[in-house]
Design a protein around this motif. Structure first.
Motif, PDB file in Angstrom:
ATOM      1  N   GLY A   1      23.423  33.912  24.885  1.00  0.00           N
ATOM      2  CA  GLY A   1      24.103  33.906  26.627  1.00  0.00           C
ATOM      3  C   GLY A   1      25.953  33.736  26.522  1.00  0.00           C
ATOM      4  N   PHE A   2      26.402  34.775  26.754  1.00  0.00           N
ATOM      5  CA  PHE A   2      28.330  34.077  27.046  1.00  0.00           C
ATOM      6  C   PHE A   2      28.920  35.026  28.312  1.00  0.00           C
ATOM      7  N   SER A   3      29.384  33.763  28.570  1.00  0.00           N
ATOM      8  CA  SER A   3      29.958  33.991  30.500  1.00  0.00           C
ATOM      9  C   SER A   3      28.848  34.223  31.144  1.00  0.00           C
ATOM     10  N   LYS A   4      28.825  35.205  32.199  1.00  0.00           N
ATOM     11  CA  LYS A   4      28.127  35.813  32.611  1.00  0.00           C
ATOM     12  C   LYS A   4      26.843  35.864  32.222  1.00  0.00           C
ATOM     13  N   GLY A   5      26.452  36.016  30.788  1.00  0.00           N
ATOM     14  CA  GLY A   5      24.962  36.780  30.464  1.00  0.00           C
ATOM     15  C   GLY A   5      24.411  35.180  30.758  1.00  0.00           C
ATOM     16  N   ALA A   6      24.802  33.590  30.367  1.00  0.00           N
ATOM     17  CA  ALA A   6      24.577  32.635  30.140  1.00  0.00           C
ATOM     18  C   ALA A   6      23.560  32.801  31.444  1.00  0.00           C
ATOM     19  N   ALA A   7      23.873  33.671  32.635  1.00  0.00           N
ATOM     20  CA  ALA A   7      23.278  33.823  34.066  1.00  0.00           C
ATOM     21  C   ALA A   7      21.752  34.742  33.936  1.00  0.00           C
TER      22      ALA A   7
ATOM     23  N   TYR B   1      11.004  33.903  34.307  1.00  0.00           N
ATOM     24  CA  TYR B   1      10.188  34.537  34.530  1.00  0.00           C
ATOM     25  C   TYR B   1       8.502  33.715  33.793  1.00  0.00           C
ATOM     26  N   LYS B   2       7.991  33.123  34.617  1.00  0.00           N
ATOM     27  CA  LYS B   2       6.780  32.983  33.959  1.00  0.00           C
ATOM     28  C   LYS B   2       5.715  33.901  32.692  1.00  0.00           C
ATOM     29  N   ASP B   3       5.805  34.848  32.951  1.00  0.00           N
ATOM     30  CA  ASP B   3       5.242  35.656  32.106  1.00  0.00           C
ATOM     31  C   ASP B   3       5.683  36.380  30.903  1.00  0.00           C
ATOM     32  N   THR B   4       7.126  35.385  30.198  1.00  0.00           N
ATOM     33  CA  THR B   4       8.050  36.512  29.309  1.00  0.00           C
ATOM     34  C   THR B   4       7.900  35.206  28.400  1.00  0.00           C
ATOM     35  N   PRO B   5       7.079  35.545  26.768  1.00  0.00           N
ATOM     36  CA  PRO B   5       7.128  34.177  26.006  1.00  0.00           C
ATOM     37  C   PRO B   5       9.075  33.510  26.180  1.00  0.00           C
ATOM     38  N   LYS B   6       8.099  31.712  25.787  1.00  0.00           N
ATOM     39  CA  LYS B   6       9.837  30.711  25.554  1.00  0.00           C
ATOM     40  C   LYS B   6      10.402  31.312  24.371  1.00  0.00           C
ATOM     41  N   PRO B   7      11.223  31.191  24.551  1.00  0.00           N
ATOM     42  CA  PRO B   7      12.058  31.501  23.057  1.00  0.00           C
ATOM     43  C   PRO B   7      11.624  30.324  22.002  1.00  0.00           C
ATOM     44  N   GLU B   8      12.675  29.941  20.969  1.00  0.00           N
ATOM     45  CA  GLU B   8      12.528  28.409  20.325  1.00  0.00           C
ATOM     46  C   GLU B   8      14.012  28.136  20.134  1.00  0.00           C
ATOM     47  N   TYR B   9      14.435  29.069  20.994  1.00  0.00           N
ATOM     48  CA  TYR B   9      16.331  28.413  20.917  1.00  0.00           C
ATOM     49  C   TYR B   9      17.586  28.681  21.625  1.00  0.00           C
ATOM     50  N   VAL B  10      18.073  28.012  22.942  1.00  0.00           N
ATOM     51  CA  VAL B  10      18.671  28.930  23.478  1.00  0.00           C
ATOM     52  C   VAL B  10      20.264  28.748  23.717  1.00  0.00           C
ATOM     53  N   ILE B  11      20.916  29.626  23.460  1.00  0.00           N
ATOM     54  CA  ILE B  11      22.601  28.588  23.461  1.00  0.00           C
ATOM     55  C   ILE B  11      23.084  29.847  24.214  1.00  0.00           C
ATOM     56  N   THR B  12      24.059  28.425  25.218  1.00  0.00           N
ATOM     57  CA  THR B  12      24.982  29.643  26.367  1.00  0.00           C
ATOM     58  C   THR B  12      26.656  29.020  26.186  1.00  0.00           C
ATOM     59  N   MET B  13      27.169  29.985  25.745  1.00  0.00           N
ATOM     60  CA  MET B  13      28.842  29.418  26.145  1.00  0.00           C
ATOM     61  C   MET B  13      29.667  29.976  26.836  1.00  0.00           C
ATOM     62  N   GLY B  14      30.740  29.693  27.040  1.00  0.00           N
ATOM     63  CA  GLY B  14      31.080  29.484  28.398  1.00  0.00           C
ATOM     64  C   GLY B  14      30.721  30.076  29.738  1.00  0.00           C
ATOM     65  N   ALA B  15      30.272  29.386  30.190  1.00  0.00           N
ATOM     66  CA  ALA B  15      29.021  29.662  31.512  1.00  0.00           C
ATOM     67  C   ALA B  15      30.022  30.409  32.569  1.00  0.00           C
ATOM     68  N   TYR B  16      30.135  31.392  32.970  1.00  0.00           N
ATOM     69  CA  TYR B  16      30.054  31.899  34.249  1.00  0.00           C
ATOM     70  C   TYR B  16      30.564  30.830  35.420  1.00  0.00           C
ATOM     71  N   ARG B  17      31.079  30.644  36.391  1.00  0.00           N
ATOM     72  CA  ARG B  17      31.347  29.358  37.452  1.00  0.00           C
ATOM     73  C   ARG B  17      30.531  29.279  38.238  1.00  0.00           C
ATOM     74  N   THR B  18      29.815  30.482  38.312  1.00  0.00           N
ATOM     75  CA  THR B  18      28.627  30.301  39.601  1.00  0.00           C
ATOM     76  C   THR B  18      27.183  30.132  38.365  1.00  0.00           C
ATOM     77  N   THR B  19      27.081  29.755  37.322  1.00  0.00           N
ATOM     78  CA  THR B  19      26.166  30.141  36.507  1.00  0.00           C
ATOM     79  C   THR B  19      25.339  28.320  36.642  1.00  0.00           C
ATOM     80  N   ASP B  20      23.810  28.453  37.080  1.00  0.00           N
ATOM     81  CA  ASP B  20      23.361  27.254  36.683  1.00  0.00           C
ATOM     82  C   ASP B  20      23.218  26.877  35.446  1.00  0.00           C
ATOM     83  N   VAL B  21      23.405  25.927  34.171  1.00  0.00           N
ATOM     84  CA  VAL B  21      23.389  25.800  33.142  1.00  0.00           C
ATOM     85  C   VAL B  21      22.405  24.564  32.704  1.00  0.00           C
ATOM     86  N   ASN B  22      21.792  24.539  33.940  1.00  0.00           N
ATOM     87  CA  ASN B  22      20.714  23.412  33.715  1.00  0.00           C
ATOM     88  C   ASN B  22      19.199  23.745  33.517  1.00  0.00           C
TER      89      ASN B  22
END
Length: 111
Positions: free
Chosen positions: A74-80, A88-109
C-alpha cells in the motif's frame, strides 16, 4: 497428432502460472510508483495487480479466489486500504505486508 499439438499449446500456460501475487493499493488521485511495484513483484517471481485505494471490495474478491500466497502493498492512502483488508476475518492473511508513505489519517499499527 492433435494431442501433441494440444500439449504444446498448454505447456507455455503452465510455465507462466503465478506462484504468488502482490496486491497493491494506490494512493489518492492514483499516486503510485507502478514501475517499482512491478519490479518488486518480478523479484519475487510473483504476478501483480494494483487497485485504487477505494477498491477494497474488488481486491478482496480477487484475494479470496487465490490459491497461491499473496502480499499486500500500500502507498499513501493505499496503506489504509491494506489495513481495511486485514480487518476482514474471512479474507486469507497475506504472507507479507508493505506500506509506504502512509496517509496522515492511517492507523499503521497492524498488530
Amino acid at each position: 497428432m492433435k494431442h501433441l499439438v494440444l500439449i504444446f499449446l498448454f505447456v507455455p500456460v503452465l510455465a507462466n502460472a503465478c506462484t504468488g501475487f502482490v496486491v497493491g493499493f494506490r494512493g489518492i488521485n492514483g499516486a503510485f510508483d507502478n514501475a517499482a511495484f512491478i519490479d518488486y513483484a518480478k523479484r519475487l517471481n510473483y504476478c501483480s495487480k494494483a487497485y485504487d485505494w477505494d477498491e477494497v471490495a474488488v481486491a478482496r474478491k480477487m484475494i479470496k479466489q487465490l490459491r497461491v500466497p499473496y502480499q499486500l502493498y500500500g502507498f499513501s492512502k493505499g496503506a489504509a486500504s491494506v489495513a481495511e483488508v486485514l480487518r476482514y476475518k474471512d479474507t486469507p492473511k497475506p504472507e507479507y505486508v508493505i506500506t509506504m508513505g502512509a496517509y496522515r489519517t492511517t492507523d499503521v499499527n497492524f498488530e
